[in-house]
Design an enzyme around this catalytic site. Structure first.
Site, short mmCIF file in Angstrom:
data_model
loop_
_atom_site.label_atom_id
_atom_site.label_comp_id
_atom_site.label_asym_id
_atom_site.label_seq_id
_atom_site.Cartn_x
_atom_site.Cartn_y
_atom_site.Cartn_z
N ASP A 16 0.98 -1.26 0.03
CA ASP A 16 -0.12 0.06 0.08
C ASP A 16 0.96 1.26 0.15
OD1 ASP A 16 -2.49 1.71 0.48
OD2 ASP A 16 -1.69 1.72 2.70
N ASP A 18 -0.07 5.35 0.83
CA ASP A 18 -0.29 6.18 2.18
C ASP A 18 -0.25 5.59 3.40
OD1 ASP A 18 -0.71 8.68 0.45
OD2 ASP A 18 -2.35 7.59 -0.29
N ASP A 176 -1.52 -1.01 6.02
CA ASP A 176 -1.74 -0.59 7.24
C ASP A 176 -3.36 -0.44 7.66
OD1 ASP A 176 -2.50 1.52 5.40
OD2 ASP A 176 -2.12 3.20 7.09
#
EC number: 3.1.3.18
Length: 225
Positions: A16, A18, A176
């Site tokens: 991922d 950001d 995240d």
């Protein structure tokens, strides 16, 4: 000691963007606050914006407008303002998380293909990765709009597309959020959660196969699996 290349159990490691590879909340918050200013709204602080990140720009704007008085009947121009501002300020405050480059270096030395799957618009993801000097390291960059409507995370479709673009093989996906874990699981990839990202939920509640607290842990973890 690093494992020999032929012993490393993963062919692909996806990330991922950001909150996983990069801490970008400062630039994203600035772009959102620009759009809010155009709408005559008060700005939001960075910590208020942080949990709004992860499901794409339209969702970010909706959350920001909702938090500051509601969504107006016509918010299309605000979306365009947000995008235009972000395009010209994409990496002013954004930084790679500590150890990310070193982890990418170790994976490259092992012959592992690395890639990015993000809900950010693909062109913005490419611009950001290029500004940070790591776009060329990625065998694939899949954005929230790459596959069309309804094909962003938590759908497994973008992770599957990443795997296909990288030529297939055993895959780990690092993220995240619950959306990253769900997308990885649906695509048959091993999920690894970082405990330093945006974290809409406690990292232990994400259901990831594994959790790391530092990028120095990533390659040794994957080597053991």
């Amino acid at each position: 000691m690093s494992p020999a290349m032929h012993d490393f159990p993963f062919a692909i490691v996806g990330f991922d963007l950001d909150g996983t590879l990069v801490d970008s909340v400062g630039d994203i918050a600035a772009a959102l606050n620009h759009a809010l200013a155009v709408a005559g709204r008060d700005p939001l602080d960075v910590e208020a914006v942080r949990p709004m990140i992860g499901l794409g720009t339209a969702h970010l704007l909706e959350q920001g407008l909702t938090a500051t008085g509601g969504i107006p009947d016509d918010s299309g121009h605000l979306y365009r303002e947000l995008i235009a501002y972000y395009e010209t300020h994409v990496a002013e405050r954004t930084r790679l998380f500590p150890g990310a480059v070193e982890a990418l270096d170790r994976l490259a030395a092992l012959g592992v293909k690395t890639a990015v799957v993000t809900n950010k618009l693909e062109r913005l993801a490419r611009d950001l990765l290029d500004a940070l000097g790591i776009a060329g390291r990625m065998a694939a960059i899949v954005g929230g709009d790459t596959l069309g409507p309804g094909k962003a995370k938590p759908s497994p479709a973008p992770v599957r597309a990443m795997i296909a673009a990288c030529g297939g093989g055993r895959t780990a996906f690092v993220g995240d959020s619950i959306h990253d874990v769900m997308a990885a699981r649906g695509a048959g990839a091993t999920s690894v959660a970082v405990d330093f990202g945006q974290l809409h939920h406690p990292v232990g509640d994400l259901g990831a196969d594994h959790v790391i607290g530092d990028y120095a842990e990533l390659v040794p973890l994957l080597a053991r699996l």
